[in-house]
Design a protein around this motif. Structure first.
Motif, PDB file in Angstrom:
ATOM      1  N   HIS A 250       0.821  -1.244   0.075  1.00 51.36           N
ATOM      2  CA  HIS A 250      -0.047   0.091   0.065  1.00 51.36           C
ATOM      3  C   HIS A 250       1.002   1.071   0.083  1.00 51.36           C
ATOM      4  O   HIS A 250       0.616   2.197  -0.638  1.00 51.36           O
ATOM      5  CB  HIS A 250      -0.977  -0.004   1.100  1.00 51.36           C
ATOM      6  N   ARG A 251       1.829   1.004   0.789  1.00 49.80           N
ATOM      7  CA  ARG A 251       2.880   2.453   0.980  1.00 49.80           C
ATOM      8  C   ARG A 251       3.327   2.783  -0.455  1.00 49.80           C
ATOM      9  O   ARG A 251       3.378   3.976  -0.857  1.00 49.80           O
ATOM     10  CB  ARG A 251       3.780   2.234   1.855  1.00 49.80           C
ATOM     11  N   HIS A 252       4.053   1.532  -1.152  1.00 49.49           N
ATOM     12  CA  HIS A 252       4.744   1.751  -2.306  1.00 49.49           C
ATOM     13  C   HIS A 252       3.732   2.322  -3.348  1.00 49.49           C
ATOM     14  O   HIS A 252       4.185   3.117  -4.294  1.00 49.49           O
ATOM     15  CB  HIS A 252       5.250   0.609  -2.875  1.00 49.49           C
ATOM     16  N   PHE A 253       2.357   1.997  -3.504  1.00 49.33           N
ATOM     17  CA  PHE A 253       1.335   2.583  -4.533  1.00 49.33           C
ATOM     18  C   PHE A 253       1.198   4.021  -4.103  1.00 49.33           C
ATOM     19  O   PHE A 253       0.928   4.827  -5.127  1.00 49.33           O
ATOM     20  CB  PHE A 253       0.448   1.541  -4.528  1.00 49.33           C
ATOM     21  N   ASP A 254       0.794   4.009  -2.902  1.00 44.53           N
ATOM     22  CA  ASP A 254       0.341   5.253  -2.218  1.00 44.53           C
ATOM     23  C   ASP A 254       1.378   6.477  -2.654  1.00 44.53           C
ATOM     24  O   ASP A 254       0.970   7.653  -2.637  1.00 44.53           O
ATOM     25  CB  ASP A 254      -0.225   5.172  -0.913  1.00 44.53           C
ATOM     26  N   TRP A 255       2.822   6.173  -2.146  1.00 44.32           N
ATOM     27  CA  TRP A 255       3.576   7.152  -2.293  1.00 44.32           C
ATOM     28  C   TRP A 255       4.706   6.972  -3.536  1.00 44.32           C
ATOM     29  O   TRP A 255       4.338   8.158  -4.300  1.00 44.32           O
ATOM     30  CB  TRP A 255       4.555   6.802  -1.024  1.00 44.32           C
ATOM     31  N   PRO A 291      -8.231  -5.292  -2.095  1.00 41.08           N
ATOM     32  CA  PRO A 291      -8.190  -4.529  -0.823  1.00 41.08           C
ATOM     33  C   PRO A 291      -7.427  -3.382  -0.562  1.00 41.08           C
ATOM     34  O   PRO A 291      -7.695  -2.377  -0.181  1.00 41.08           O
ATOM     35  CB  PRO A 291      -7.975  -5.642  -0.006  1.00 41.08           C
ATOM     36  N   ILE A 292      -6.146  -3.666  -1.303  1.00 40.19           N
ATOM     37  CA  ILE A 292      -5.169  -2.426  -1.302  1.00 40.19           C
ATOM     38  C   ILE A 292      -5.659  -1.436  -2.046  1.00 40.19           C
ATOM     39  O   ILE A 292      -5.385  -0.326  -1.857  1.00 40.19           O
ATOM     40  CB  ILE A 292      -3.749  -2.917  -1.459  1.00 40.19           C
ATOM     41  N   ARG A 293      -6.268  -1.689  -3.188  1.00 37.01           N
ATOM     42  CA  ARG A 293      -6.795  -0.543  -4.241  1.00 37.01           C
ATOM     43  C   ARG A 293      -7.805   0.149  -3.504  1.00 37.01           C
ATOM     44  O   ARG A 293      -7.753   1.250  -3.504  1.00 37.01           O
ATOM     45  CB  ARG A 293      -7.167  -1.261  -5.611  1.00 37.01           C
ATOM     46  N   SER A 294      -8.572  -0.532  -2.738  1.00 33.78           N
ATOM     47  CA  SER A 294      -9.752   0.496  -2.173  1.00 33.78           C
ATOM     48  C   SER A 294      -9.246   1.086  -1.024  1.00 33.78           C
ATOM     49  O   SER A 294      -9.962   2.223  -0.911  1.00 33.78           O
ATOM     50  CB  SER A 294     -10.781  -0.735  -1.429  1.00 33.78           C
ATOM     51  N   ARG A 295      -8.088   1.096  -0.703  1.00 29.71           N
ATOM     52  CA  ARG A 295      -7.573   1.866   0.624  1.00 29.71           C
ATOM     53  C   ARG A 295      -6.828   2.965   0.031  1.00 29.71           C
ATOM     54  O   ARG A 295      -6.262   3.685   0.906  1.00 29.71           O
ATOM     55  CB  ARG A 295      -6.667   0.964   1.760  1.00 29.71           C
ATOM     56  N   LEU A 296      -6.430   3.217  -1.460  1.00 34.32           N
ATOM     57  CA  LEU A 296      -5.690   4.011  -1.948  1.00 34.32           C
ATOM     58  C   LEU A 296      -6.699   5.333  -1.832  1.00 34.32           C
ATOM     59  O   LEU A 296      -7.700   5.343  -2.041  1.00 34.32           O
ATOM     60  CB  LEU A 296      -5.500   3.838  -3.214  1.00 34.32           C
ATOM     61  N   GLU A 297      -6.062   6.659  -1.708  1.00 36.15           N
ATOM     62  CA  GLU A 297      -6.472   7.914  -1.867  1.00 36.15           C
ATOM     63  C   GLU A 297      -7.483   7.905  -3.235  1.00 36.15           C
ATOM     64  O   GLU A 297      -6.632   7.413  -4.192  1.00 36.15           O
ATOM     65  CB  GLU A 297      -5.523   8.973  -1.666  1.00 36.15           C
ATOM     66  N   VAL A 298      -8.356   8.461  -3.100  1.00 40.01           N
ATOM     67  CA  VAL A 298      -9.416   8.442  -4.461  1.00 40.01           C
ATOM     68  C   VAL A 298      -8.526   8.966  -5.791  1.00 40.01           C
ATOM     69  O   VAL A 298      -8.693   8.194  -6.745  1.00 40.01           O
ATOM     70  CB  VAL A 298     -10.509   9.269  -4.324  1.00 40.01           C
ATOM     71  N   HIS A 299      -7.771  10.109  -5.665  1.00 41.83           N
ATOM     72  CA  HIS A 299      -7.173  10.515  -6.719  1.00 41.83           C
ATOM     73  C   HIS A 299      -5.973   9.579  -7.287  1.00 41.83           C
ATOM     74  O   HIS A 299      -5.689   9.283  -8.517  1.00 41.83           O
ATOM     75  CB  HIS A 299      -6.751  11.870  -6.945  1.00 41.83           C
ATOM     76  N   LYS A 300      -5.696   8.826  -6.447  1.00 44.09           N
ATOM     77  CA  LYS A 300      -4.035   7.933  -6.470  1.00 44.09           C
ATOM     78  C   LYS A 300      -4.780   6.703  -6.980  1.00 44.09           C
ATOM     79  O   LYS A 300      -4.198   6.038  -7.854  1.00 44.09           O
ATOM     80  CB  LYS A 300      -3.377   7.658  -5.492  1.00 44.09           C
ATOM     81  N   ARG A 301      -6.073   6.176  -6.566  1.00 46.61           N
ATOM     82  CA  ARG A 301      -6.603   5.021  -7.067  1.00 46.61           C
ATOM     83  C   ARG A 301      -7.041   5.091  -8.379  1.00 46.61           C
ATOM     84  O   ARG A 301      -6.786   4.191  -9.229  1.00 46.61           O
ATOM     85  CB  ARG A 301      -7.775   4.456  -6.105  1.00 46.61           C
ATOM     86  N   ALA A 354     -15.323   8.909  -3.841  1.00 47.12           N
ATOM     87  CA  ALA A 354     -14.358   9.950  -2.946  1.00 47.12           C
ATOM     88  C   ALA A 354     -15.294  10.170  -1.675  1.00 47.12           C
ATOM     89  O   ALA A 354     -14.875  11.293  -0.875  1.00 47.12           O
ATOM     90  CB  ALA A 354     -14.375  11.119  -3.870  1.00 47.12           C
ATOM     91  N   SER A 355     -15.925   9.440  -1.224  1.00 44.59           N
ATOM     92  CA  SER A 355     -17.088   9.625  -0.147  1.00 44.59           C
ATOM     93  C   SER A 355     -16.354   9.829   1.101  1.00 44.59           C
ATOM     94  O   SER A 355     -16.272  10.778   2.045  1.00 44.59           O
ATOM     95  CB  SER A 355     -17.948   8.493   0.008  1.00 44.59           C
ATOM     96  N   GLU A 356     -15.136   8.797   1.319  1.00 39.43           N
ATOM     97  CA  GLU A 356     -14.193   8.993   2.528  1.00 39.43           C
ATOM     98  C   GLU A 356     -13.587  10.378   2.592  1.00 39.43           C
ATOM     99  O   GLU A 356     -13.284  10.814   3.611  1.00 39.43           O
ATOM    100  CB  GLU A 356     -13.442   7.907   2.721  1.00 39.43           C
ATOM    101  N   ARG A 357     -13.109  10.983   1.408  1.00 39.55           N
ATOM    102  CA  ARG A 357     -12.490  12.100   1.299  1.00 39.55           C
ATOM    103  C   ARG A 357     -13.461  13.437   1.626  1.00 39.55           C
ATOM    104  O   ARG A 357     -13.020  14.289   2.360  1.00 39.55           O
ATOM    105  CB  ARG A 357     -11.514  12.090   0.168  1.00 39.55           C
ATOM    106  N   LEU A 358     -14.396  13.209   0.924  1.00 35.26           N
ATOM    107  CA  LEU A 358     -15.212  14.503   0.789  1.00 35.26           C
ATOM    108  C   LEU A 358     -16.263  14.658   1.911  1.00 35.26           C
ATOM    109  O   LEU A 358     -16.778  15.675   2.059  1.00 35.26           O
ATOM    110  CB  LEU A 358     -16.055  14.505  -0.596  1.00 35.26           C
ATOM    111  N   VAL A 359     -16.627  13.488   2.425  1.00 35.10           N
ATOM    112  CA  VAL A 359     -17.503  13.460   3.625  1.00 35.10           C
ATOM    113  C   VAL A 359     -16.791  12.896   4.960  1.00 35.10           C
ATOM    114  O   VAL A 359     -16.744  11.947   5.106  1.00 35.10           O
ATOM    115  CB  VAL A 359     -18.772  12.460   3.331  1.00 35.10           C
ATOM    116  N   PRO A 360     -16.310  13.912   5.815  1.00 29.26           N
ATOM    117  CA  PRO A 360     -15.679  13.348   7.059  1.00 29.26           C
ATOM    118  C   PRO A 360     -16.280  12.344   7.782  1.00 29.26           C
ATOM    119  O   PRO A 360     -17.494  12.171   7.716  1.00 29.26           O
ATOM    120  CB  PRO A 360     -15.429  14.604   7.768  1.00 29.26           C
ATOM    121  N   LEU A 361     -15.501  11.356   8.404  1.00 32.49           N
ATOM    122  CA  LEU A 361     -16.137  10.462   9.331  1.00 32.49           C
ATOM    123  C   LEU A 361     -16.925  11.244  10.429  1.00 32.49           C
ATOM    124  O   LEU A 361     -16.347  12.028  11.231  1.00 32.49           O
ATOM    125  CB  LEU A 361     -14.845   9.583  10.059  1.00 32.49           C
TER     126      LEU A 361
END
Length: 513
Positions: A250-255, A291-301, A354-361
């Protein structure tokens, strides 16, 4: 045998090098317990001469090696390791500096806990941003790649037990163009008996340089891609625990990989863009699970998924759209929010969710209450209270904490009914503050090893009465505001300089005339 060897790989880091060396020779651990090995990697800006001057002042402590430029910090770091005699080794960037008690505290922690790797809190300097995810949960005696943000903290700015490095012959790979510290640190973590974190002190100040001298600046994208692939393959061979390996992937794809499809991708020629997409596609086919794809930030995903399954023109379109429009436009369907990037409705909808990013928990039962008060020591503080809707009963995880920027609340109390109180000491908020700044207030917790940083929200348009705060001759104006469309709470610190005071006085005098 000395306690700690400080290794400094140097290439054209003047004038920062002076502060770097001054911070080393001012260490509270005492010069008798230190060894300093600096390797001048063919500097042309006077850095080598500066090292020689310091070595002449401290001939029994400091050793300087001059060599032809090797192209990166790996070779000089390896050369210094071969000469090191300290029980521990600390790698210091030649443009960074240490807190005065850094090495004393780190060595004591390693000795007391028998830790082979110790991370001390690292903060940005000169406007540089540094993630605090690994440090926000506070001091931790035994962390892993699974129960902490360690996968996102793979730099070499740590204390390493030298006997472990020698036992396993851990060295920097000299064939990488960039990021040679990542495989070095990964190997150390894999072989360490214990990895510990100390977050109660600013151990390391990472400087934001005003030039473009970072080694990755200007390096061809396909070279950075090849380096990332090398590290990912090493991770797969070295880390056998599936959960730990998944977090590293996840880190390698995300970063590393996500940065390859940013602004520089659009500037590259089509042949280079093709090489990058082909490389990302191969790595995604090998390592990127759903599962790893789903955890990436939306624009990176979106970008990485389109790189894997789309055409080059598809990829260029989504990268350009993000650079020009960021997170717009948004399509709302029920309780889900989607980014209507090029390819939306062509590719799977979940890529664009982008629900998790645009709508805070929704972690608050209502807006926070914010007021001036006093902390337990009787000092002026900003008090923030709210009622949480979260399950906060996780005794095996680090205690939740509240932050304003990178300043931890002096107290974060959680009552049995879920009411949270966080006190922010104003003396802490203004300490070392040379600039005016807004600090976002956030509530942090770790659940199942996953770090969460949740913004604390306030009443729309609310503002805390401004207070003038003094420390000696220095003056600040401190307040709090609700900002942004989600009314996130921010503590505002304005530094009042003599020039600003003179300007305000001049304006008043003009108005009176």
């Amino acid at each position: 045998m000395t306690d700690a060897t400080v290794v400094i790989a140097v290439y054209n880091t003047m004038p920062y090098l002076r502060d770097c060396l001054a911070s080393v020779f001012d260490q509270s651990i005492g010069l008798g317990r230190l060894e300093v090995i600096a390797v001048d990697d063919g500097s042309t800006d006077g850095s080598g001469d500066e090292l020689d001057r310091w070595q002449q002042r401290h001939p029994d402590i400091m050793r300087v090696i001059h060599q032809e430029n090797s192209g990166g910090p790996a070779a000089p770091s390896n050369r210094a390791l071969e000469l090191a005699t300290g029980r521990y080794v600390f790698f210091l960037g030649a443009d960074d500096r240490l807190g005065r008690e850094a090495l004393e505290r780190l060595v004591r922690t390693a000795d007391e806990l028998e830790a082979d790797v110790v991370l001390g809190r690292l903060v940005g300097d000169g406007g540089r941003w540094v993630s605090q995810a690994i440090f926000d949960p506070g001091d931790r005696d035994d962390i892993t790649l699974v129960n902490s943000a360690l996968p996102m903290a793979l730099s070499n700015t740590k204390l390493f037990r030298r006997s472990m490095l020698e036992e396993h012959r851990i060295r920097y790979p000299e064939g990488l163009v960039s990021g040679s510290d990542r495989p070095f640190t990964l190997q150390a973590i894999a072989h360490a008996r214990r990895v510990s974190v100390r977050a109660d002190y600013k151990f390391y100040y990472a400087m934001r340089r005003t030039d473009s001298s970072n080694i990755t600046y200007g390096t061809p994208l396909h070279c950075l891609l090849n380096d990332a692939a090398t590290v990912m393959d090493l991770s797969a061979d070295l880390i056998t625990d599936p959960a730990a390996h998944a977090r590293l992937v996840h880190r390698h794809f995300d970063w590393e990989l996500a940065k390859l499809v940013g602004p520089r991708f659009l500037e590259a020629d089509r042949a280079e863009q093709t090489r990058v997409q082909d490389g990302i596609r191969k790595l995604a086919e090998t390592y990127l699970t759903e599962p790893i794809r789903s955890r990436l930030e939306v624009h990176k995903r979106i970008s990485l998924s389109v790189a894997q399954f789309g055409t080059l023109d598809d990829l260029i379109a989504v990268v350009r759209h993000h650079q020009e429009h960021k997170f717009e436009p948004v399509v709302v369907e029920g309780d889900r929010h989607y980014l209507a990037y090029p390819g939306f409705r062509t590719f799977p909808d979940e890529w664009f969710d982008a629900s998790e990013r645009l709508v805070p928990l929704p972690h608050q039962a209502g807006p926070a209450e914010v007021r001036w008060g006093r902390n337990a020591a009787g000092k002026r503080a900003i008090v923030v209270e709210w009622r949480s809707t979260l399950d906060l009963d996780h005794p095996d995880e680090p205690a939740p904490r509240a932050f304003a920027g990178d300043h931890v609340a002096v107290r974060t109390d959680i009552s049995a009914d879920g009411r949270i109180r966080a006190d922010f000491a104003v003396d802490d908020l203004v300490a070392e503050e040379r600039y005016s700044r807004r600090r976002q207030v956030r509530f942090t917790r770790t659940v199942g090893g996953e770090y969460q940083s949740l913004p604390v929200t306030w009443t729309t348009g609310a503002r805390l009465t401004r207070v003038v705060h003094r420390q000696g001759a220095r003056i600040w104006v401190v307040s709090a505001v609700a900002a942004g469309r989600h009314h996130q709470l921010r503590i505002v610190v304005h530094t009042i300089t003599p020039r600003r005071l003179a300007g305000a006085l001049a304006r008043r005098l003009r108005l009176k005339k």
